[in-house]
Each structure stands twice: as C-alpha cells, then as structure tokens.
Design an enzyme around this catalytic site. Sequence first.
Site, PDB file in Angstrom:
ATOM      1  CE  LYS A  36      38.173  37.365  36.555  1.00 32.27           C
ATOM      2  NZ  LYS A  36      39.052  36.423  37.293  1.00 32.27           N
ATOM      3  CB  SER A 113      38.068  33.036  35.677  1.00 33.44           C
ATOM      4  OG  SER A 113      38.581  33.805  36.750  1.00 33.44           O
ATOM      5  CB  SER A 137      41.790  33.173  37.453  1.00 27.12           C
ATOM      6  OG  SER A 137      40.966  32.048  37.638  1.00 27.12           O
TER       7      SER A 137
END
Length: 425
Positions: A36, A113, A137
């Site tokens: 990420k 996210s 997330s």
Amino acid sequence: MATNDDFGAFIEKFTLSPTSTSSVPPPLHGLTFAIKDIFDVEGRVTGFGNPDWLRTHTAATSTAPVVSSLLEAGATALGITIMDEMAYSINGENAHYGTPRNPIAFDRVPGGSSSGSAVTVAARLVDFSIGTDTGGSVRVPASYCGIFGFRPSHGAVSTVGVTPMAQSFDTVGWFARDTATLKRVGCVLLQQDHLNPIEPSQLIIADDCFMLCSVPHDLLVQPLVGSVEKSFGGNTVVKKVNLGEYIEQNVPSLKHFMTSDDVTTQQEFCIPSLMALSSSMRLLQRHEFKINHGAWISLVKPEFGPGISARIEEAIRTSEEKIDLCRSVKSELITALSTLLGEKGVLVIPTVPGPPPHLQANVAALESFRSRAFSLLSIGGVSGFCQVSIPLGLHENLPVSVSLVAKYGSDGFLLSLVDSLTAFI
C-alpha cells in the site's frame, strides 16, 4: 474469477527481490506481494494517496520494517498499490489515481482505504498484500473483494515507516486468498515460528449485530458454527449475546456519546451503544488526524476528492472536547470484551452490513450503510482486538463475509483457528 493483469490496482510497478541469504528456503519463499502507498520504501516518496502529498514530501531514507521483514522472509514485492487519499475512506475510490476494479463485482466499490492491496490479491496479481486498518481499511476491502483480511491486535505489528492516520487505531494488516498464506505471512509479521491449532472455549454470536446486515443471518452464521463442530467435535460452547446491551452496561463512559448528533434511532434498525462507540472512535480519529496532518493541510491547501474533502474539513475543525472520554471508552471496552470472551472465546459479527455499494453511489444514500458499517467496525477498532474477515462466497452474485474477533494478543490463536475452520466452510 477474472485474471487480467490490469485492474488499476498498482500505482507503480517494480520488483523488490528477497534479501534472505540463507541456504534453507525462507518461510515466504516463492510468494509475491504488493505494498500500500502508505509504507516507506527506501528511495521512493510515499504518496499517501494524494498527488499534493507526493509533490511536497521527500524520498524515504529507509524501508518500513514490515516490508523489510517480508523481503527477508523470501517474498518478492511487485509494486505499490493505490489507496484512498490520506487513508480517509472505506470506499476505495480515488479521484486522482482512479478506482481499482473490484474483480468480484465490477460495478461495485473495492473498499478502502487499502483498495489496491485487496484488488491485487483478489485478481491474483500477487499472493498476498499488506495494507493498514485504522477504521476498517483492511476488513472492508477484504469483505468487498471476497478474500481474507487480517487486522492484528493494535501494536502487534510495527508501524514504523508507515504514514500515520490516527495512532490510537492504526494497524498493519494483510490480505490473502487462502488461510495457509494468511497464516504464513502472520507468522513472519507476528514473529512467531509456528502456530498450533487451539480449540476455542466458546463461540459467541452477537445476534443483534446481524440485524444490521442485509444478508440473511443463517447464511453467515451456520457455515461457521458447522465448521467449528466439524473441526473440534462439538466441544466448543456456542452461545448468543446481545452485544449492544452488554457494551452499554459495561462501558459507562459511552453515555457521554449516546446523545451525540451522530447517534440517532431514526434508521430502520440501529444499535445505539454501537453508534455511540463509532462516534467516539471517529472523534478520536479526527483529533489525531488533525494533530498529524493539520499543519501540512493548512500550509499546502491540497486538493482532495469528493467526500474526502468534507471529512478532512471536519477533522481540521475538531476540538479537544470529549477526547479524554474517548480514551476512557477505549479502556472500558477492552476490559468489557476481555471479560466476555475469556481466554479462548471468539466473537462472531458481520464484517460489514452487506455487499459492496455501487461505484459512485450517492453520498446521502450511503449514509445509513456507513453508519451501520462503523457500528460494526468500531468493535475491533476501539478495543484493538484482533479480527479476521472470512469470505463466505456469493449471495445474489455479490461477495459476503463474516468476522471473528479474539482477545487482545491472541493473534496466533485466531490465525490458527481460521486455518482450521475454512476446510469445512
């Protein structure tokens, strides 16, 4: 499942080779993973999902220990994935870099996210991926994309070299398509060499929480109960609890949030104590986000996408009122859930209130869904307990899941348990 090599999940593709020099194959030998865009990689600017952040920050001088440990364990990194701006959404839609395509449901959001990280796994572009979970997330995109997602106990995995969102809740989590890989990665990140299966003492089903979910109760609960019985011979006690009532009775500081503007009973069904828990969680998140990033936002005046902009403006306006109460709620919830679960009990809740929403759905139409989602997500978020989202296939052609929550520090136990159960689900 589609297996195309382009789901818009990667923001940058490259290869970081394993760093192990051992003659014995390391534990993650042969596995690939994605990162990420919140983790530092030496020589690269961590983008945090926003081009203005990317433009105004310098390259990392070292790699986040989490990434380094995976490389040392023999895994190969294939690139950086798209995320929601500033990690401030559970939808997965990024106005600047695009929305990674949900491989299970093309017309639905992938969840955020850690959207790109979940999509790379679901689309079989990598074997596993890492993300972060502050308010949901990892758990949300895992559910929406039909894969496993593990949120460890708060603080169990290092967040050094990870851009903070709200430190009281930030965790490093990971995604996989199967429990064997989920467990292998967990052994490395939790620094545990071997995890033996341990029978849970009780399976506690939060009956009221399933009333928040649009998916039929039996579809989510019965496969799990059946797999526990097959795995452990029916010795585990299965019982039901009204979690909302239990929390209201045992977390007295919540009364200060029960009359909050965020807590309303005008919905078709809600659990007031969990809505208050969610309100407490989001208030402390906003406060810490402001401390972390308020000065940068005021100086740079970055451009944010729809939805994100309003959330960040709200965070910047947050005062310190009730912040100490938020921390009291957190402490009291830890004690209450520890008592409820005991040493080897497991709580069963829906991961989210239903299947993933449509892409570009109306914000107002999503409000009820988001409210119910955060009611569920705040249980693990505020307590800091470990939680795993388990995919249960499709319902009406859309992915559904259920979650198991275990006591703080019981990460190895939970990983082994889910590995034992999924053979029968």
